[in-house]
Design a protein around this motif. Structure first.
Motif, PDB file in Angstrom:
ATOM      1  N   GLY A   1      40.479 -13.504 -42.114  1.00 11.22           N
ATOM      2  CA  GLY A   1      40.105 -13.302 -40.717  1.00 11.22           C
ATOM      3  C   GLY A   1      41.155 -12.503 -39.960  1.00 11.22           C
ATOM      4  O   GLY A   1      40.813 -11.608 -39.183  1.00 11.22           O
ATOM      5  N   ILE A   2      42.420 -12.814 -40.186  1.00 13.09           N
ATOM      6  CA  ILE A   2      43.496 -12.073 -39.519  1.00 13.09           C
ATOM      7  C   ILE A   2      43.532 -10.630 -40.009  1.00 13.09           C
ATOM      8  O   ILE A   2      43.803  -9.704 -39.230  1.00 13.09           O
ATOM      9  CB  ILE A   2      44.845 -12.771 -39.753  1.00 13.09           C
ATOM     10  N   ALA A   3      43.246 -10.413 -41.299  1.00  6.11           N
ATOM     11  CA  ALA A   3      43.202  -9.046 -41.831  1.00  6.11           C
ATOM     12  C   ALA A   3      42.123  -8.228 -41.133  1.00  6.11           C
ATOM     13  O   ALA A   3      42.318  -7.039 -40.839  1.00  6.11           O
ATOM     14  CB  ALA A   3      42.945  -9.089 -43.342  1.00  6.11           C
ATOM     15  N   VAL A   4      40.985  -8.880 -40.840  1.00  5.80           N
ATOM     16  CA  VAL A   4      39.914  -8.206 -40.101  1.00  5.80           C
ATOM     17  C   VAL A   4      40.403  -7.820 -38.703  1.00  5.80           C
ATOM     18  O   VAL A   4      40.124  -6.716 -38.211  1.00  5.80           O
ATOM     19  CB  VAL A   4      38.669  -9.111 -40.019  1.00  5.80           C
ATOM     20  N   LEU A   5      41.155  -8.715 -38.060  1.00  9.39           N
ATOM     21  CA  LEU A   5      41.699  -8.424 -36.739  1.00  9.39           C
ATOM     22  C   LEU A   5      42.653  -7.238 -36.783  1.00  9.39           C
ATOM     23  O   LEU A   5      42.615  -6.356 -35.924  1.00  9.39           O
ATOM     24  CB  LEU A   5      42.447  -9.643 -36.192  1.00  9.39           C
ATOM     25  N   ILE A   6      43.547  -7.250 -37.765  1.00 15.77           N
ATOM     26  CA  ILE A   6      44.526  -6.169 -37.877  1.00 15.77           C
ATOM     27  C   ILE A   6      43.832  -4.834 -38.106  1.00 15.77           C
ATOM     28  O   ILE A   6      44.222  -3.804 -37.546  1.00 15.77           O
ATOM     29  CB  ILE A   6      45.531  -6.485 -39.004  1.00 15.77           C
ATOM     30  N   TYR A   7      42.770  -4.847 -38.920  1.00 16.86           N
ATOM     31  CA  TYR A   7      42.001  -3.617 -39.135  1.00 16.86           C
ATOM     32  C   TYR A   7      41.401  -3.130 -37.820  1.00 16.86           C
ATOM     33  O   TYR A   7      41.449  -1.936 -37.490  1.00 16.86           O
ATOM     34  CB  TYR A   7      40.897  -3.864 -40.158  1.00 16.86           C
ATOM     35  N   LYS A   8      40.831  -4.059 -37.067  1.00 11.67           N
ATOM     36  CA  LYS A   8      40.227  -3.704 -35.773  1.00 11.67           C
ATOM     37  C   LYS A   8      41.266  -3.096 -34.832  1.00 11.67           C
ATOM     38  O   LYS A   8      41.016  -2.081 -34.174  1.00 11.67           O
ATOM     39  CB  LYS A   8      39.613  -4.956 -35.134  1.00 11.67           C
ATOM     40  N   LEU A   9      42.445  -3.705 -34.776  1.00 15.91           N
ATOM     41  CA  LEU A   9      43.478  -3.267 -33.845  1.00 15.91           C
ATOM     42  C   LEU A   9      44.089  -1.927 -34.240  1.00 15.91           C
ATOM     43  O   LEU A   9      44.393  -1.101 -33.378  1.00 15.91           O
ATOM     44  CB  LEU A   9      44.580  -4.328 -33.756  1.00 15.91           C
TER      45      LEU A   9
END
Length: 273
Positions: A60-68
């Motif tokens: 989930g955090i990896a998805v956030l980092i990709y988004k950011l």
């Protein structure tokens, strides 16, 4: 073919949606129990469920980092939820170092570093896209009650009293850390895909963690609760895991419904949070 494969799911979803709240709650409990039974038979070492929960959180955090980093926007993300996540991870990391250093200490270190990166991006690099007016959940509503509860109910082990209170605090805070994110999504009504994927990953992580504790209690015939200490603390640990799961259960339902409906953007009805 694609439409026909989705039709039974759509029919079931439509039927569930028409049911009164009490029936929906009953169905949710039955589905959760069925999932626990299924997991118990296919996963022989239930400790792996905790590792899987950590992996889901990391995903989930990896998805956030990709988004950011790729989309250059933090719209739809709650900085307050990330602050709470960093707080309980930092406290749990401290407890791991002074109480029981193990593999989870390494996992928590990596997760905390990633969370701090997300906070840095939201607070400084992408602040112009941050929805400050929508992220309006008052943190003292969760931090203060968790602190008071930790003072009243904490482990009865032989560790230092401060460390035991810190341990209890991070358990309670983790259970409610996602509330600001859910409030923000309720305020916006529309959740873009990456944020939805992140919150769903948290829901999966919470369920796997809860399944780990419940199955461990069943396997030890309640012996695990005694090993955690005496008094209210063992029950509060299990209750915290269950609360975490139910807080995200409603969102996960609408997420799955949206995915099977082929919608890229998740629309939340009133009253979900």
């Amino acid at each position: 073919m694609r439409g026909s494969s989705r039709r039974p799911v759509a029919v079931v979803m439509a039927w569930v949606r028409r049911q009164p709240p009490k029936v929906k709650a009953f169905l949710a409990v039955v589905a959760g129990m069925a999932a626990l039974v299924f997991i118990r038979f296919i996963v022989h070492d239930h400790d792996n469920l905790f590792v899987a929960a950590e992996a889901a959180h990391a995903l989930g955090i990896a998805v956030l980092i990709y988004k950011l980093t790729k989309e250059k926007t933090c719209a739809g993300l709650s900085l307050k939820s990330q602050d709470l996540t960093a707080l309980f991870l930092a406290v749990r990391l401290y407890c791991s170092f002074v109480m029981e250093y193990d593999i989870h200490t390494i996992l928590d270190t990596a997760t905390l570093a990633a969370t701090l990166f997300v906070i840095y991006m939201i607070r400084f690099k992408l602040r112009s896209t941050y929805m400050l007016d929508k992220d309006n959940f008052a943190l003292y509503y969760v931090v203060l009650p968790c602190a008071v509860l930790a003072l009243l109910v904490h482990p009865s082990t032989s560790h230092n009293i401060v460390n035991r209170i810190c341990w209890a605090f991070c358990v309670y805070l983790e259970a409610v850390s996602v509330l600001p994110q859910l409030r923000l999504m309720q305020n916006t009504k529309i959740v873009e895909p990456f944020t939805a994927h992140y919150v769903f990953a948290l829901g999966v992580a919470r369920f796997l963690s809860c399944a780990h504790w419940v199955l461990q209690v069943l396997d030890t015939r309640g012996g695990l609760l005694t090993a955690l200490g005496y008094g209210l603390w063992p029950s509060m640990v299990l209750l915290s895991e269950i609360v975490q799961t139910f807080i995200l259960a409603d969102f996960c339902y609408y997420y799955v419904k949206s995915v099977f409906g082929g919608q890229l953007v998740l629309r939340l009805p009133s009253g979900v949070v």
